[in-house]
Enzyme design. Sequence first.
Site, short mmCIF file in Angstrom:
data_model
loop_
_atom_site.label_atom_id
_atom_site.label_comp_id
_atom_site.label_asym_id
_atom_site.label_seq_id
_atom_site.Cartn_x
_atom_site.Cartn_y
_atom_site.Cartn_z
N ASP A 68 0.84 -1.19 0.00
CA ASP A 68 0.00 0.00 0.00
C ASP A 68 0.87 1.24 0.00
O ASP A 68 1.98 1.24 0.57
CB ASP A 68 -0.92 0.03 1.23
CG ASP A 68 -1.83 -1.17 1.30
OD1 ASP A 68 -2.62 -1.36 0.35
OD2 ASP A 68 -1.74 -1.93 2.27
N ASP A 70 0.23 4.82 1.27
CA ASP A 70 -0.59 5.84 1.93
C ASP A 70 0.05 7.21 1.74
O ASP A 70 1.27 7.34 1.62
CB ASP A 70 -0.72 5.53 3.42
CG ASP A 70 -1.51 4.26 3.68
OD1 ASP A 70 -2.25 3.82 2.78
OD2 ASP A 70 -1.37 3.68 4.77
N ASP A 131 3.18 5.58 15.43
CA ASP A 131 3.49 4.59 16.47
C ASP A 131 4.98 4.37 16.70
O ASP A 131 5.47 4.47 17.82
CB ASP A 131 2.80 3.25 16.15
CG ASP A 131 3.06 2.77 14.72
OD1 ASP A 131 3.85 3.39 13.99
OD2 ASP A 131 2.46 1.75 14.34
#
Length: 360
Positions: A68, A70, A131
Amino acid sequence: MLVRYGTSKSGERVEIARIYTVDDHHITRDQVDPDALKITKRLTASGHQAFIVGGAVRDLLVGKQPKDFDIATDAHPRRMRNLFRNARVIGRRFRLVHVDFAGKIIEVSTFRSRDGQNSFGTLDQDVLRRDFTINALYYSPEKEQIIDFIGGYQDIKEGKIRALVPLEVTFEEDSVRMIRAAKYAASIGFDLGSKLRSKIKKSAGLLSTCPPSRMTEEVLKILASGNSVAIFDLCRHLGIFPHMLVEINRLFDADRGLAGRTMASLSKLDAEIASGSESLPRSRLLSALVEPLLTIDKDHVGDRSELYKELFSETKRLIQPITPPNNDVHEAIKEMMLKHGIDPPPKPRRRRRRAQPEKK
């Protein structure tokens, strides 16, 4: 490497970020998904900032092809909806934009602050709500530069996972980060470090409050990763697996043979994913997980519909607390029955509720 400087409250010149050029990181824009490039190009042409972020940058730096791409930007969702006719805004607390390219979704988020209100922010604020440092790098396809505010680039080069939010609160803030840390360590061979490893073991119980929807998403991502055996093994070692798949873990503890057969099934799944060019359906992921735990005896099959109902009920019980769509469970059972030479019954039809007559 370039350095971006700023001024401290005391008036001193301080380093804010390091900027790595293509000569440093060797990532070129032709390694980025062409549809993601279309989005960043249109955003920057419209006067906005736009970066490839998170796992895509991390994977490119370690030589892996991201699944992916993003994007993070300073453009607000409504503005993006106007820029992209194939976009839709999703989310309740913090709205994201999904840009649809013939079924392929690219997620675009507006820079977010860390004030606890899910409000929009700036680039340097957005980095602080991520994170781990290895997921907090911003790649500009237009300039072919990586912006690093917190030392994530060096952490990737050294192969270590470091929590961006202080360890005292990071898992209280979001318990799913424990699963992600294990996933990164097992998938790309990064070191958790003794402090992070110890904190995960002590905080494992926090996962029991994780919403089923988020746990479902994480477990399915692991099954689709091509590294499910290594990731689940590490999760079991860290003590977080019992909170991810509660009933399956109970069976593993009671019967090591079941654990071995399930891991053998997942090993075949990993090999299938590694050798294939297309993503497997979720039903295939689920069947690989639960088939070793079910009894499907062709010689003792009575009513196919009754068998189907039993398998459906047992599968739903086994995979708790995850809650994939019932259609995926149906397709998984259909696949397992066919594998055992049993023709599955027609898919059960939903009963429509009759409209109640209006009271006069």
